[in-house]
Each structure stands twice: as structure tokens, then as C-alpha cells.
Design a protein around this motif. Structure first.
Motif, PDB file in Angstrom:
ATOM      1  N   MET A  34       1.758  -1.445 -11.719  1.00  0.00           N
ATOM      2  CA  MET A  34       2.310  -2.722 -11.289  1.00  0.00           C
ATOM      3  C   MET A  34       1.754  -3.882 -12.084  1.00  0.00           C
ATOM      4  SD  MET A  34       2.860  -2.124  -7.275  1.00  0.00           S
ATOM      5  CE  MET A  34       3.508  -3.735  -7.013  1.00  0.00           C
ATOM      6  N   LEU A  35       0.543  -3.733 -12.562  1.00  0.00           N
ATOM      7  CA  LEU A  35      -0.034  -4.834 -13.332  1.00  0.00           C
ATOM      8  C   LEU A  35       0.319  -4.740 -14.815  1.00  0.00           C
ATOM      9  CD1 LEU A  35      -3.535  -5.463 -11.805  1.00  0.00           C
ATOM     10  CD2 LEU A  35      -1.514  -6.891 -11.733  1.00  0.00           C
ATOM     11  N   GLN A  39      -5.587 -15.684  -0.617  1.00  0.00           N
ATOM     12  CA  GLN A  39      -5.098 -14.455  -0.004  1.00  0.00           C
ATOM     13  C   GLN A  39      -5.743 -14.173   1.346  1.00  0.00           C
ATOM     14  OE1 GLN A  39      -4.603 -10.296  -1.721  1.00  0.00           O
ATOM     15  NE2 GLN A  39      -6.757 -10.488  -1.244  1.00  0.00           N
ATOM     16  N   LEU A  57      -3.344   1.587   1.469  1.00  0.00           N
ATOM     17  CA  LEU A  57      -4.342   0.519   1.566  1.00  0.00           C
ATOM     18  C   LEU A  57      -4.905   0.392   2.974  1.00  0.00           C
ATOM     19  CD1 LEU A  57      -3.017  -2.439  -0.598  1.00  0.00           C
ATOM     20  CD2 LEU A  57      -5.009  -1.006  -0.970  1.00  0.00           C
ATOM     21  N   ASN A  64      -6.493   2.481   4.477  1.00  0.00           N
ATOM     22  CA  ASN A  64      -7.695   3.288   4.596  1.00  0.00           C
ATOM     23  C   ASN A  64      -8.917   2.452   4.265  1.00  0.00           C
ATOM     24  OD1 ASN A  64      -6.783   6.164   5.081  1.00  0.00           O
ATOM     25  ND2 ASN A  64      -5.464   5.534   3.386  1.00  0.00           N
ATOM     26  N   LYS A  65     -10.028   2.853   4.868  1.00  0.00           N
ATOM     27  CA  LYS A  65     -11.275   2.156   4.536  1.00  0.00           C
ATOM     28  C   LYS A  65     -11.771   2.669   3.199  1.00  0.00           C
ATOM     29  CE  LYS A  65     -12.875  -0.176   8.393  1.00  0.00           C
ATOM     30  NZ  LYS A  65     -11.583  -0.868   8.356  1.00  0.00           N
ATOM     31  N   LEU A  66     -11.592   1.872   2.181  1.00  0.00           N
ATOM     32  CA  LEU A  66     -11.963   2.294   0.841  1.00  0.00           C
ATOM     33  C   LEU A  66     -12.622   1.128   0.130  1.00  0.00           C
ATOM     34  CD1 LEU A  66      -8.735   4.120  -0.342  1.00  0.00           C
ATOM     35  CD2 LEU A  66     -10.982   5.173  -0.089  1.00  0.00           C
ATOM     36  N   PRO A  67     -13.463   1.424  -0.869  1.00  0.00           N
ATOM     37  CA  PRO A  67     -14.038   0.310  -1.623  1.00  0.00           C
ATOM     38  C   PRO A  67     -12.942  -0.399  -2.430  1.00  0.00           C
ATOM     39  CG  PRO A  67     -14.602   2.432  -2.630  1.00  0.00           C
ATOM     40  CD  PRO A  67     -13.973   2.731  -1.301  1.00  0.00           C
ATOM     41  N   SER A 106      -9.436  -5.021  -1.061  1.00  0.00           N
ATOM     42  CA  SER A 106      -8.875  -6.373  -1.228  1.00  0.00           C
ATOM     43  C   SER A 106      -8.516  -6.611  -2.685  1.00  0.00           C
ATOM     44  CB  SER A 106      -9.857  -7.422  -0.723  1.00  0.00           C
ATOM     45  OG  SER A 106     -10.917  -7.557  -1.631  1.00  0.00           O
ATOM     46  N   PHE A 110      -7.303  -4.307  -4.710  1.00  0.00           N
ATOM     47  CA  PHE A 110      -6.003  -3.671  -4.900  1.00  0.00           C
ATOM     48  C   PHE A 110      -4.891  -4.527  -4.310  1.00  0.00           C
ATOM     49  CE2 PHE A 110      -8.425   0.375  -5.306  1.00  0.00           C
ATOM     50  CZ  PHE A 110      -7.989   0.681  -6.575  1.00  0.00           C
ATOM     51  N   ARG A 111      -5.184  -5.072  -3.131  1.00  0.00           N
ATOM     52  CA  ARG A 111      -4.194  -5.909  -2.463  1.00  0.00           C
ATOM     53  C   ARG A 111      -3.765  -7.041  -3.401  1.00  0.00           C
ATOM     54  NH1 ARG A 111      -6.691  -7.061   3.181  1.00  0.00           N
ATOM     55  NH2 ARG A 111      -7.563  -8.756   1.969  1.00  0.00           N
ATOM     56  N   SER A 112      -4.750  -7.695  -4.010  1.00  0.00           N
ATOM     57  CA  SER A 112      -4.436  -8.787  -4.942  1.00  0.00           C
ATOM     58  C   SER A 112      -3.653  -8.255  -6.137  1.00  0.00           C
ATOM     59  CB  SER A 112      -5.719  -9.432  -5.467  1.00  0.00           C
ATOM     60  OG  SER A 112      -6.538  -9.768  -4.402  1.00  0.00           O
ATOM     61  N   ALA A 113      -4.111  -7.126  -6.644  1.00  0.00           N
ATOM     62  CA  ALA A 113      -3.476  -6.573  -7.840  1.00  0.00           C
ATOM     63  C   ALA A 113      -2.002  -6.278  -7.581  1.00  0.00           C
ATOM     64  CB  ALA A 113      -4.193  -5.311  -8.283  1.00  0.00           C
ATOM     65  N   TYR A 114      -1.712  -5.719  -6.412  1.00  0.00           N
ATOM     66  CA  TYR A 114      -0.325  -5.378  -6.115  1.00  0.00           C
ATOM     67  C   TYR A 114       0.518  -6.616  -5.853  1.00  0.00           C
ATOM     68  CZ  TYR A 114      -1.905  -0.586  -5.629  1.00  0.00           C
ATOM     69  OH  TYR A 114      -2.428   0.640  -5.879  1.00  0.00           O
ATOM     70  N   PHE A 115      -0.112  -7.624  -5.326  1.00  0.00           N
ATOM     71  CA  PHE A 115       0.669  -8.819  -5.019  1.00  0.00           C
ATOM     72  C   PHE A 115       0.910  -9.689  -6.256  1.00  0.00           C
ATOM     73  CE2 PHE A 115       1.406 -13.112  -3.467  1.00  0.00           C
ATOM     74  CZ  PHE A 115       2.477 -12.861  -2.635  1.00  0.00           C
ATOM     75  N   LEU A 116      -0.011  -9.631  -7.175  1.00  0.00           N
ATOM     76  CA  LEU A 116       0.012 -10.505  -8.352  1.00  0.00           C
ATOM     77  C   LEU A 116       1.363 -10.584  -9.079  1.00  0.00           C
ATOM     78  CD1 LEU A 116      -1.988 -12.367  -9.724  1.00  0.00           C
ATOM     79  CD2 LEU A 116      -2.550 -10.526 -11.287  1.00  0.00           C
ATOM     80  N   ILE A 148       2.383  -6.441   1.514  1.00  0.00           N
ATOM     81  CA  ILE A 148       1.594  -7.367   2.334  1.00  0.00           C
ATOM     82  C   ILE A 148       2.142  -7.405   3.759  1.00  0.00           C
ATOM     83  CG2 ILE A 148       1.102  -9.817   2.690  1.00  0.00           C
ATOM     84  CD1 ILE A 148      -0.546  -9.208   0.491  1.00  0.00           C
TER      85      ILE A 148
END
Lengths: 423, 279, 309
Positions: B26-27, B265, C102, C104-107, C110, C112-118, C184
Motif C-alpha cells: 500500500m505504501l 490519528q 490489526l 491483534n495485540k502486536l508491536p 499504530s 501499520f495503521r498510519s501506513a495503511y491510511f497514508l 479505520i
């Protein structure tokens, strides 16, 4: 809660700014009794600085006159001018595409110029001034002055020519095909060429050099018939198609989503392209070793297309006489020489040629020669409609979806029923 | 026991891997844009490492361009997008509230009329809207850029759908406590609808941020209110476009806003989740 | 009594609605009504461009008649529907998948969340140009990958010049750009599903797939519907991506109703073409027919929406 409050404050500040700024300065009219003319132009960065310089020179020569040069992005300039006319916010002078002029003339949107003073049409590049002359009510008039004229010539990569032992650029289409074959090479040995002899656009404007070198007449004299579906027409388009389909020397640059000819040429993956003076500086800046020569000759010799822009005075211009003076000034030999010297373009005024020094700009000489063979575009009311009608068929023919004959026969009929008459 | 932990670890590892692959995909256009913006003129599409010299030459060319007063354009874009989004969110919430909770004359008719306009392609609005803006003397103002787009029927529709799920009992008890309509709206409806209001805000912000044609049309070329998309269009020439410079210019316009979004965000996500939990 | 109450409610309601309604009437309702007037007219060659709207010719329903015979228009409708089918389900599916992953409790969640939304903040034009580079025949990175895999289908004409793959190619670019937004929304919605619901499902012996099908999806249905409506509007208005990736709606290699058609000429693009030629009347007629069609669809849609609640 605190967070939200600060957000609201932040927004309130923004809204306040909006109102504050928008209530700001009222639109100023020309100050201290100066006569102000507004010019909308669509130039590129370097050209923009040049026209500003010329406007200042004009102001110095004509005290009490202010020339306000305003820049409009090329993309969308037509809709912008049209919407501006509807609401009476159009400029006094506008720079418009050659193809947009017929509509402006037909709708009485621009002023006829010869009533403001004398225009020596023979001073101008014939194809360029020709695009401004229209007959209305049986009387010929001049409705704009060309500010820039272009046409394409053959650009070739000298490095590649030397590498494959080609001495000189091709003069005829036959030589052209042979040369292009030598330059189409599979460099990495995967069985597919990755360097191409030639790259081209599909659009009608870019197909004119083919039609014109075969002596194809586009419209009949009375403008009611399309003569494209003729033997010469078939031959011309067949050659263009063959470059891709049969000889396979063309990169497919005409297809949707491909790498355009300019970019490929710049990278040395396309050895020859058709292009115009606008690219000379860009290619030179990229330190490309390239040459320019005439479009290969066909049965009717060498020839090219005509592009460019005209400056028009809008019907509701405030000081049409001053506008006219400015246009005369802009197209005068001295100013044209200065403009073309600085930017490496083709002067619209033939007299400028003598004033120019071509030692740094040898290319311009070739363009000047090429332009003398240029054939103006068919004068239809909407060139855009013409292009939109023809382009799909050119695409279909190039893609092998339709035979050349069928494409041209169909399109000629369509032009007669959909473009030449008002539907 | 160990097996369970191992399986969980494996599962998480796989998910993590999937997320990384997804992110790369996606990026990719974004990273590619940055890559192109650093390349030598004309090498935009080639898979080589012919970078511009100096490295940031394209960025410098854009930054030093007199026709591209970046900070001016950026500020204008920010003002237009933020206030446009704020007004839209406010008006849509107020409208959504009465459509969801009130019974009034011509309600359904008005609502359907509004929905119908949603289906008309945006281009059709341009000429009539432009005529009105001119009549009002809003050429070259922020108002002219913002107001015509704040009646976002889509946002209204969304908010109405959401607000209908708020229990009437809450409103009734507030009324018994003597709250005015505005207080009910402010203290019950808005907080409970915050996630959707945020969504509307976000959507309008993005719309305004990338709106080109309208902002081109309502500004005369000498306007001081030109926005980024209009400025970017100046890099697309009549005959040729310098992709590497265009990409550098658009990186300029995107990076600040991307940073802004990543920073904000937290607020958006919190808004989205917090509001809904209270339901 | 009831009448009186309703009257009072009407006054309050319209007060609340006033700012919205005012802008709506002026900038949306009036142009739509005006467009109908426009659709009965024709801008002629000789129409005074300074007074376009008072100098048009009244042609009554000629524009509509012409439209019904216009193969390009019907084709554009088909392509638009196809584009909607390509983009909407894929955007929803991808958004939902990402949200579930997303959740799931993973390191670095947030991050990844930004990356996908970007990608959502990227200009469509820029995204389109970048994908053109990626897809380009001979030199694009995708073709280089295909070369490694021995796929030669797209070697000569590339993805965007092949009438079969051009529109899907555009759709992929737009889905990858837009999926983050759905993600999101789904994420927020999933995180609000009480743990107890899942626990109850687990007690009933539901596996992960059953949980997805019978718990998660029904609970995020409003978001799915929301994305469907949004996607429909986006498909109807799609223009920039076409302009950026296939320039004029090509490749022109499809035969339909005896004419050559552009494989990516969506109705939004077709409308723009007419509009930019100043065929305002014809463009208005197109948008009215589009309106009629989508109105029918949306009424059905809204009925469904209501029933679900």
C-alpha cells in the motif's frame, strides 16, 4: 475533554482567520488614472519571466499604461476563460490554443484586429497567421496575432547513431524505416527489444506529419467533405501502423499508459522521435547529444503540422487600442528576436530571423525551414471535437483492431456528419 | 503449555508478516513517488539509480520557483480544508440531528430531495455555482472556495443514520431536566456521534485538500488565495511535464499533511472508538 | 394538540437545518433544477459566449433523444458499473482484512495503521502517474518482475493498453489507495464489539471463520453499506484516475453497438468530454439520465438499509 476544547479553540482561530483575510483588501482598479490591461497567458516558467520583462519594456515606452500579466495553468485554461466570460471576469487579452480560436470567432467573442491598425500578414510565418484569418459574412478578417508557432521535426540521438554506424539522419520514409530497424535492439538478450528506433503519439495532431508528407487533403475547399479516405490517406496511415505492427521499430509509445516519446528519448531508449522547439532546451539541459532534421519526405516531400498559440483581444476588453499596440509590440521583429534568442523558439515574425544570431541555436534554423513546409490544420469550428472523433480510430488502426481502410472510411463519414455540420 | 505459546507466537509472527507485506504494497506508490522525486530529469520511469545532482535538486527547483510560493499555497489549502471540514461537520450534525430525532413538516420530501442531488455528477454543479459565487462577489475569497461545498448531503445522511441509534430516553430525560434544544444537541448528540462527525470531517478535509478545478475557477490568476493543487498544475506544461519536478512538488504538498494526519490519528481513532463505547 | 407540537418541532427543526438548507438550496438544489433547464437547450456554435445561458437554443428533448441513440453513453454506463464492481467489493474486503489483522495485540500496530491510511492523502493524479510508471511495458517494475517469473502476456502493450486489463489495473491502484479508509472505520467498529460476544461464540464452539461470518460481519454491516454508497458515488464521479492513467479513456479496442469504444471511458469522463466541448445541454441530459438510474438504485438500496435495521 481538555483535548477537545483545545481543538475547538484551534478551529475558532482558523475561522477567524478566514473572515479576517477574506475581508481584506478590496479589488483594486488601476491606480492613479493608469490604463490597465489584463493579459492571461499560459506560458511555462522561463517564458513567464520573459513575458514579464517584455511587459515592463512596453510600459516604459508607453507611460500611463499598465500591463498586468497573469498566469493560468495550461490544463483547464479553456474552461477558465469560458467561465470567466459568462461572469464577465474575462481578461482583455488572452493567449489561446490555435484550435480554440474558431469557436471564439464564430461566437463573436474576440475582436477583429485590422480595424485598429495595419497588419502585414506577409511578415508572419504563413501557417501561423493563417490560423487567425477567418471569413465572416463573406469578409476576411484577422482575429488574433500568433505569439508562438510550433511544428514538429525529427529529433535523433547522435550517440546512438554513432554507435550503430549511421552517418546521417534519414531523408525519406524508406531510409527512415531502415535506420529505425538498425536502432531497434535487444540489449539484454531476453528476446525482446529494449531500445527502439522510433516512438510516436497516436493523436491526430501527431499524425498530420504522416498525412502531410503524403499530400493528403483533409477537407474539400468548401469545407463540407472530408477527403481523408483517399489512397494517399490509406498509405500515410498504413505507414504509421506498419512502424509498430509490421516493422516493429516503434516502441508502442502511442498506447494508453506507456512511456511517452519525450521521456524515452531523454533516456536514450527511443532513438528517434518527432518533437518541437519546446524540448530543445530541456534536452540540452539533460546533456543529451541530439540532432534535429526535417521530417522524412514522402510522395509530397517533407512537411509538418502546425501548433502554437494566438493572442486575442476579448470582445469586452477595456482599452482595445492599447491591447492592439501591445500585441503589435509583442510580435514585432525586435521583440520576437529577443524572445526566441532567449528561449530557443521559432519567431512568428519572419523579419526577426535577420536579427537573430543562430550560432548557439542552430536547431532553430531547421525548425524555420521545416515551418515553411507546414500545412495548417483543417479549420473546423471545434478542433477538439474533430480530435475526439478521429483519435479512437487511429488507436484502433494502430492496435490492429481495425484495418486502415475501414478506420479512415468510417472516420471520414463521421467527420462529415458530426464535425463539419452542427449537430 | 509450550505448544500453545509456540502456536500463538507463530500465529502472531504470521500476522505480523502479512501486515508488513500489506504495508509494503500500500505504501509502494508513496515510496515510489519519493524515489522519482529524487531522480535525474527524464529518468522518472526508469529502474535505475540515476539520481539528481545535487541529490535534492528537484526539491530545490520547486522550492525556489517564483511561481510556486509554497508556504502561501500551503496555508491557503490548510485554511480552506480545515474550515470547510469544520463547517461541513457542524452543519451536517445539526441537520442530521433534526432528521433523526424530530418529526416535522415536509421532512421526508426534503430528505429525498437532498439525497437525489447526491447522484448528480459533480461537474454539473460547476457552472451554476460559479455564476452564484460571482453574483455574491466571492471570487478570490476563501468563502467562495469553502461555502458552496459545505452542504454535504452525504455527511448529513451518514449522521442521520447514526443519530437514529441514540436512545430517545436519553433525550427525554434531558428535556425533563430542562435542557434546551441546543443544549441537548451540544451535550448529548454531539458527544455520542463524535466518531461519525470525525469521519465527516476527515472526508471533507481530504476532498477540499485535493480539489483542483473549483479552486482554479473561483480564483483569478493573480489571486492570493490559490491553493496547492492549482500551484501543482503549473508544473504540467502545455507540451511536456517534468515528472521528477512534479513529484517533488507533490511530495512537498503531501508530506506535511501526512505528518499532520499521523499526529492527529490518535485523536481520530480515539474519537472513533470512545464515542461508540458509550453507546 | 399533536398538530401544535408538530408545528413547534417544525420551527425548531428548520432553525437547526437553516444553515445547511440555505447552502443546499443555493448551491445544490438550484443548480440541479437549472441543469434540467439546461438539458432542454443547446449551446450553438454561434452562441454568444459572454451570454451563454441567455443565448442558448431551446431544443426541448432533442438532447435526450440523441442520448438514447448514443452508443458511447451506453457503453460508459456499462464500464462504470464494471468499475464499481471491481472497486467496491475489493475495497471493503481489503479494509476488513486489514482491520481484523490489526485488531491483534502486536508491536507497531499504530505504525501499520498510519501506513495503511497514508495513501488516502495522496492526490489521485499523483497516484495515477506513479502507477503508470509501475505498469509501463518494457521498463516498469511490474514488467521486470513478470520477466523474472517468465510472464510475457503484458510485455508488448503493458497493463493499461490491454483492453481487458486496463480498467482492472486502474481499479487496483484505487483500491490500494482507498482501502485504508475502510480499515479505520472497520477497526473502530470491531474494537467496539464487546469481548463477551466473541466469548459466547467460542463457548458455542465457533472457530475463527465462524466468528468472522456470524459475529464480526453482521456487526460491521452499517460500515459495509456506508462504503458501498461511498463507492457508488466515487464510481459515478471517477475522472482523475482515468485522466492520469489512460489519458483519454483508451485503449480504444472494444467494439460495441457498431462503434469503437474506450475500455476505460467511464460516464464521469464522458460527461467531462462533453462539458469541455461546451455541450452543456448534452452534458446536463447525461447527468439527468444518470440521476434517474442511480435514484432507482438508491431507493432500492435505502429500502434494504431500512429493512436491515
Amino acid at each position: 475533554m481538555k483535548n477537545r476544547k483545545s481543538k475547538i479553540v484551534f478551529l475558532a482561530v482558523f475561522l477567524a482567520t478566514v473572515n479576517f483575510v477574506s475581508c481584506g483588501k478590496p479589488k483594486e482598479k488601476a491606480e492613479n488614472g493608469e490604463k490597465k490591461i489584463v493579459v492571461w497567458e499560459t506560458y511555462g516558467n522561463e517564458e513567464h519571466s520573459e513575458i514579464l520583462k517584455i511587459a515592463r519594456q512596453f510600459e516604459n515606452k508607453n507611460p500611463g499604461v499598465e500591463v498586468d500579466i497573469q498566469r493560468v495553468p495550461w490544463g483547464g485554461h479553456e474552461s477558465k476563460i469560458m467561465t470567466a466570460m459568462i461572469t464577465n471576469t474575462a481578461p482583455d487579452i488572452a493567449r489561446v490554443d490555435v484550435a480554440f480560436l474558431p469557436r471564439l470567432v464564430k461566437s463573436n467573442s474576440v475582436l477583429e484586429l485590422s480595424r485598429f491598425g495595419e497588419i502585414n500578414t506577409e511578415d508572419f510565418v504563413p501557417a501561423a497567421i493563417e490560423s487567425n484569418i477567418f471569413a465572416k459574412d463573406g469578409e476576411k478578417g484577422i482575429y488574433g496575432l500568433p505569439d508562438q508557432t510550433t511544428g514538429v521535426a525529427l529529433f535523433y540521438n547522435k550517440t546512438l547513431f554513432a554507435k550503430y554506424g549511421i552517418k546521417s539522419p534519414p531523408k525519406t520514409w524508406k531510409e527512415f524505416v531502415a535506420t529505425a530497424k538498425k536502432l531497434t535492439v535487444d540489449k539484454n538478450g531476453d528476446g525482446k527489444p529494449d531500445q527502439f528506433g522510433f516512438a510516436m503519439h497516436k493523436d491526430l495532431w501527431w499524425t498530420f506529419p504522416f498525412f502531410n508528407t503524403f499530400g493528403v487533403r483533409f477537407l474539400s475547399d468548401d469545407g463540407k467533405k472530408c477527403l481523408l479516405a483517399s489512397d494517399a490517406g490509406y498509405e500515410a496511415l498504413q505507414l504509421k501502423v506498419d512502424l509498430y505492427q509490421k516493422y516493429k521499430v516503434e516502441a508502442g509509445a502511442w498506447q494508453s499508459g506507456s512511456i511517452d516519446p519525450d521521456t524515452g528519448f531523454l533516456n536514450g531508449v527511443y532513438a528517434m522521435i518527432f518533437s518541437g522547439p519546446w524540448n530543445v532546451k530541456r534536452f540540452r539541459d539533460a546533456e543529451l547529444d541530439f540532432g534535429i532534421s526535417l521530417i522524412p519526405a514522402g510522395p509530397a516531400g517533407t512537411s509538418t503540422n502546425v501548433g502554437g498559440t494566438n493572442m486575442v483581444i476579448m470582445r469586452r476588453a477595456h482599452y482595445p487600442e492599447i491591447c492592439f499596440e501591445f500585441l503589435k509590440y509583442l510580435t514585432s521583429p525586435e521583440i520576437q528576436a529577443q524572445w526566441c534568442q532567449d528561449l530557443g523558439q521559432i519567431p512568428v515574425n519572419l523579419k526577426a530571423e535577420k536579427l537573430m544570431d543562430f550560432s548557439d541555436n542552430k536547431e532553430i534554423k531547421i525548425f524555420l525551414e521545416q515551418m515553411k513546409t507546414a500545412i495548417p490544420r483543417p479549420k473546423v469550428v471545434s478542433y477538439q471535437t474533430l480530435a475526439l472523433t478521429v483519435n479512437p480510430y487511429l488507436y484502433a488502426a494502430l492496435a490492429g483492431e481495425m484495418s486502415v481502410k475501414k478506420a479512415l472510411d468510417t472516420v471520414a463519414k463521421k467527420i462529415e456528419t458530426e464535425v463539419l455540420v452542427e449537430r | 503449555m509450550d505448544v500453545v505459546i509456540f502456536r500463538r507466537k507463530l500465529r502472531n509472527g504470521l500476522i505480523f508478516f502479512a501486515l508488513v507485506v500489506g504495508a509494503v504494497f500500500m505504501l509502494f506508490p508513496f515510496l515510489w513517488m519519493l524515489f522519482v522525486s529524487l531522480k535525474k530529469t527524464g529518468h522518472g520511469f526508469l529502474l535505475d539509480f540515476a539520481f539528481a545532482k545535487p541529490f535534492f535538486a528537484n526539491f530545490k527547483a520547486v522550492w525556489n520557483n517564483p511561481s510556486f510560493p509554497f508556504s502561501r499555497f500551503f496555508l491557503n489549502s490548510l485554511i480552506v480544508a480545515t474550515s470547510g471540514a469544520f463547517l461541513t461537520a457542524l452543519f451536517c450534525s445539526m441537520g442530521g440531528y433534526v432528521f433523526a430525532k424530530k418529526d416535522f413538516y415536509l421532512k421526508e420530501l426534503v430528505f429525498w430531495m437532498m439525497l437525489a442531488t447526491l447522484m448528480v455528477p459533480g461537474m454539473m454543479y460547476m457552472v451554476p455555482q460559479f455564476a452564484i459565487v460571482t453574483k455574491l462577489g466571492w471570487i478570490n475569497t476563501y468563502k467562495g472556495m469553502i461555502i458552496p461545498h459545505v452542504a454535504n448531503v452525504f455527511g448529513l445522511f451518514l449522521l442521520r443514520q447514526h443519530m437514529e441509534t441514540i436512545p430517545n430516553s436519553l433525550l427525554d430525560s434531558a428535556k425533563i431536566d430542562g435542557a434546551s434544544e441546543w443544549q441537548i444537541f451540544r451535550t448529548i448528540i454531539v458527544p455520542l456521534s463524535l466518531p461519525v462527525i470525525t469521519t465527516v470531517f476527515l472526508l471533507t478535509f481530504l476532498f477540499q485538500w485535493t480539489n483542483f478545478l473549483w479552486q482554479l475557477v473561483v480564483n483569478t490568476p493573480d489571486s492570493a488565495k490559490l491553493t496547492l493543487p492549482v500551484g501543482l498544475a503549473l508544473f504540467k506544461g502545455q507540451y511536456s511535464t517534468e515528472w521528477t519536478k512534479l513529484m517533488a512538488a507533490s511530495a512537498f504538498s503531501i508530506i506535511p499533511i501526512a505528518v499532520l494526519f499521523i499526529a492527529a490519528q490518535r485523536f481520530f481513532i480515539e474519537g472513533l472508538t470512545a464515542g461508540a463505547v458509550k453507546e | 394538540m399533536i398538530e401544535n407540537r408538530k408545528l413547534r418541532a417544525t420551527v425548531t427543526s428548520y432553525l437547526f437545518l437553516a444553515p445547511f438548507l440555505l447552502v443546499f438550496l443555493l448551491f445544490l438544489a438550484w443548480p440541479v433544477i437549472y441543469s434540467f433547464y439546461l438539458s432542454l437547450h443547446k449551446v450553438c456554435w454561434s452562441t454568444d459566449l459572454y451570454n451563454v445561458f441567455s443565448d442558448m437554443k431551446l431544443v426541448w428533448f432533442q438532447n435526450y433523444k440523441q442520448l438514447f441513440k448514443d452508443s458511447h453513453f451506453w457503453w460508459s454506463l456499462i464500464v462504470t458499473a464494471y468499475y464499481a464492481l471491481l472497486t467496491i467489493p475489493a475495497t471493503i474486503f481489503l479494509g476488513l482484512m486489514l482491520a481484523i489483522l490489526l485488531n491483534n495485540k502486536l508491536p507497531g500496530v499504530s505504525l501499520f495503521r498510519s501506513a495503511y491510511f497514508l495513501p488516502n492523502v495522496l492526490d489521485i493524479l499523483v497516484v495515477g502517474i506513479i502507477w503508470t510508471f509501475i505498469y509501463s511495458p518494457h521498463y516498469g517494475i511490474l514488467q521486470k518482475i513478470f520477466n523474472l517469473l517468465g510472464i510475457q502476456t503484458f510485455a508488448r502493450e503493458g497493463i493499461l493498453a490491454n483492453p481487458r486489463t486496463a480498467l482492472p489495473g486502474i481499479a487496483i491502484a484505487m483500491v490500494l489507495r482507498g482501502a485504508g479508509f475502510g480499515m479505520i472505520l472497520f477497526l473502530a467498529s470491531i474494537q467496539n464489539i464487546p469481548k463477551s460476544v466473541y466469548e459466547a461464540a467460542e463457548i458455542d464452539g465457533a472457530g475463527p471463520w465462524q466468528k468472522l461470518l456470524y459475529v464480526t460481519i453482521p456487526l460491521v454491516k452499517p460500515i459495509i453499506l456506508f462504503l458501498v454508497v461511498m463507492g457508488t458515488i466515487a464510481s459515478l464521479n471517477a475522472f482523475t484516475e482515468i485522466y492520469a492513467m489512460t489519458q483519454d479513456g483508451g485503449p480504444f479496442a472494444v467494439h460495441f453497438m457498431g462503434e469503437i469504444q474506450g475500455a476505460t471511458k467511464l460516464s464521469g469522463y464522458y460527461l467531462f468530454e462533453k462539458w469541455s466541448q461546451m455541450k452543456y445541454g448534452y452534458a446536463a441530459a447525461i447527468s439527468y439520465v444518470l440521476l434517474a438510474i442511480t435514484l432507482v438504485i438508491s431507493i432500492v438500496n435505502a429500502r434494504l438499509l431500512r429493512r436491515k435495521q
